[in-house]
Scaffold this motif. Structure first.
Motif: not given
Lengths: 252, 368
Positions: B288, B329-334
């Protein structure tokens, strides 16, 4: 121990290999432990891979014959730790399905395993896996000694893996471990079989089943292999053996 | 007035062929069509046009029906044999009354008279694109409906025959699988009976994957309507076939929640953002990252991954080469997945860690 690997059969596409990576203390002696691998067209069947203690050595030895990702089945004759103690390690490093008696499936979480999709549970009467004209047969061997117990017969190599049946209290050998004088070897068999095997009736049931098979070698999990005539002598001996519940008065 | 941007958006992937003996008209047409379509072909005779149509799939055909030595109607009749769905727009200066019925029977989309005004042609082409889009959607929903109906019939057969299927769930990477039976199935519900441990896993994860030797793809079930431990059943609202699913994973993965550190080097340059391990197997690690490295594509570069996981009193240390596999791609991370290669001694330590972590997760799961 130096000689930890012996190829018992190899016709170019099918191999049956014996490993000897472990031993157990048994009173004042050692009980050597054998592990086996069948490789058929680059697909592996690992037999009684043993405890966590030997996982590293055994997995390294196995990869010389077949890649870990090509191990299709891992056969566990019964639930003892010297047979099944490394289930978690093998589950992490191979995609193999574990073949074991249906009696032991509920214990899998204790071995670190909840994926029943990777378990092939054997019904009491056993099963066969075919490859071409040949097959691997899981032969019932219940109460000899485990209540949910199987032998494995490979029809191509004509080798019968007999699990604890035929186990002998002998020190670990450096040379190829096979019986060369059955009469002398009987004393190594008696103590273990009388105490660990269920009864003469159960022994006879197993013998009558395996007598129908064309066998070149009986390969136990502990001790020495029985070849040719010695295999027949062992079956005759086992048929007459009084053991387990036949000797109840010695236990109570 | 058609908006060209909107037109271009809708014409993506569509191709057009214009056939006319008048070279000047063709040249003007080319200038217009190339502004509207990505794939434009022109031909001044029907013989070469047929060849072009046989070799390539076209969505729209603009053609005249009068040629010096060729018959435009026969041309359309022939091309319909191998391009039955092509939209045909006829632009001609000749009297078409006698041919109109024939053209209609051949599936004429629109007849326009020369001289043609560009806005009229653009409008006709736009109408043709919308018609193609509607046809595709109708075909898709028909196929989807047929697929859903055949899936339902299949699941009903499994249910009636009491075929054993498998339910799969995951608890922090730990795979939990048990046999099950389909008790009931309808258009908007499916009910399974299974073991308590699987019901517990379903209660935790909710999304459940169903497999069977008889099913080519995995069936993904979502939205629990009812879950009962007493009857050992779970009822889902939605179910759909998925080509890919986590059950195709070849290696056991576990989430890493204990204290750990990761260093990621790209071409020997240390990545300075925040990194943690989402999960790890003997083959791969999912990291992450709070941001992706600027200006560097991870796929084309040398990656080194140094991992240190606290495992009781011991530390698992891994100095591995990484091979970029994929990123999400996640909400606030990769999340970035790297395949790992390392030496045997490190593998032994990692296997021990994953095996131990599996046991921890089983204990944790049983306490839920």
């Amino acid at each position: 121990m130096q000689n930890q690997e012996k190829i018992l059969f190899d016709n170019g596409t099918h191999k049956f290999i014996m490993f000897s990576f472990d031993d157990e203390t048994h009173e004042d002696s050692y009980l050597s432990v054998n592990q086996y691998l069948i490789v058929q067209n680059n697909m592996g069947v690992l037999i009684d891979p043993g405890s966590e203690a030997i996982f590293d050595e055994l997995s390294e030895a196995v990869t010389k014959h077949v890649a870990l990702e090509n191990i299709k089945y891992i056969f566990l004759s019964h639930q003892d730790p010297d047979v099944s103690g490394s289930i978690t390690q093998w589950s992490v490093t191979t995609p193999a399905k574990f073949i074991i008696s249906s009696l032991w499936v509920r214990f899998m979480s204790h071995y670190g395993f909840l994926d029943m999709g990777r378990i092939m549970s054997l019904p009491d009467h056993g099963a066969k896996i075919h490859f071409g004209e040949n097959y691997i047969q899981f032969v019932p061997a219940h109460f000899l000694h485990s209540p949910g117990n199987f032998s494995l017969y490979d029809s191509l190599s004509k080798i019968l893996f007999s699990g604890d049946i035929g186990a002998a209290i002998v020190p670990a050998h450096d040379e190829y471990k096979h019986v060369d004088n059955f009469e002398k070897h009987k004393k190594n068999l008696e103590g273990f079989h009388k105490r660990y095997m269920g009864s003469n009736k159960l022994c006879r049931a197993w013998v009558s089943h395996v007598e129908k098979l064309d066998i070149n070698i009986i390969a136990p999990q502990h001790g020495l292999l029985f070849e040719g005539g010695d295999a027949q002598l062992f079956l005759e001996w086992l048929k007459e053996l009084e053991c387990g519940s036949d000797l109840l008065s010695e236990l109570y | 007035m058609i908006d060209i941007q909107n037109f271009k958006q809708k014409s993506i992937g569509l191709s057009i062929l214009h056939v006319d003996a008048n070279h000047k008209f063709l040249e003007n047409s080319r200038n217009l069509l190339q502004k509207l379509f990505d794939n434009v072909a022109l031909s001044d005779n029907t013989t070469s046009a047929l060849q072009i149509l046989k070799e390539n799939q076209f969505d729209i055909l603009i053609t005249d029906i009068e040629f010096a030595d060729e018959d435009g109607i026969e041309f359309i009749q022939e091309l319909k044999n191998f391009s039955p769905n092509i939209k045909i727009i006829v632009i001609t200066a000749h009297d078409t009354k006698e041919n109109l019925l024939k053209l209609i029977s051949l599936g004429l989309f629109k007849l326009l008279e020369k001289p043609i005004h560009a806005p009229n042609l653009v409008q006709t082409l736009y109408d043709a694109i919308i018609s193609i889009e509607e046809q595709k959607n109708a075909q898709l929903s028909h196929e989807q409906l047929e697929e859903k109906n055949s899936l339902l019939t299949f699941l009903e057969t499994l249910c009636q025959n009491q075929e054993i299927i498998q339910l799969h769930n995951y608890y922090k990477g730990l795979s939990i699988t048990n046999n099950a039976l389909i008790k009931n199935v309808g258009t908007h519900h499916i009910t399974f009976s299974t073991s308590d441990i699987q019901l517990q896993a379903i209660q935790y994860e909710t999304k459940t994957i169903v497999t069977s030797e008889l099913l080519n793809s995995a069936l993904v079930c979502k939205n629990i309507l009812k879950l009962e431990f007493n009857s050992g059943t779970v009822n889902f609202k939605d179910f759909i076939l998925h080509k890919t699913s986590p059950i195709l994973r070849k290696a056991v993965r576990v989430n890493v929640e204990s204290l750990h550190s990761v260093a990621l080097s790209i071409n020997e340059h240390l990545f300075l953002g925040n990194i943690s391990i989402a999960d790890i197997s003997v083959e791969a690690v999912k990291l992450e990252l709070d941001a992706l490295p600027a200006g560097v594509h991870l796929a084309n570069n040398s990656i080194k991954i140094d991992i240190n996981i606290q495992n009781g009193l011991e530390n698992v240390v891994l100095n591995a080469d990484g091979k970029y596999l994929r990123e999400d791609e996640n909400d606030s991370s990769y999340s970035v997945v790297f395949m790992l290669s390392y030496d045997l001694a490190q593998k032994s330590a990692l296997v021990k860690y994953i095996a131990k972590r599996q046991m921890e997760l089983i204990r944790e799961f049983k306490r839920l």
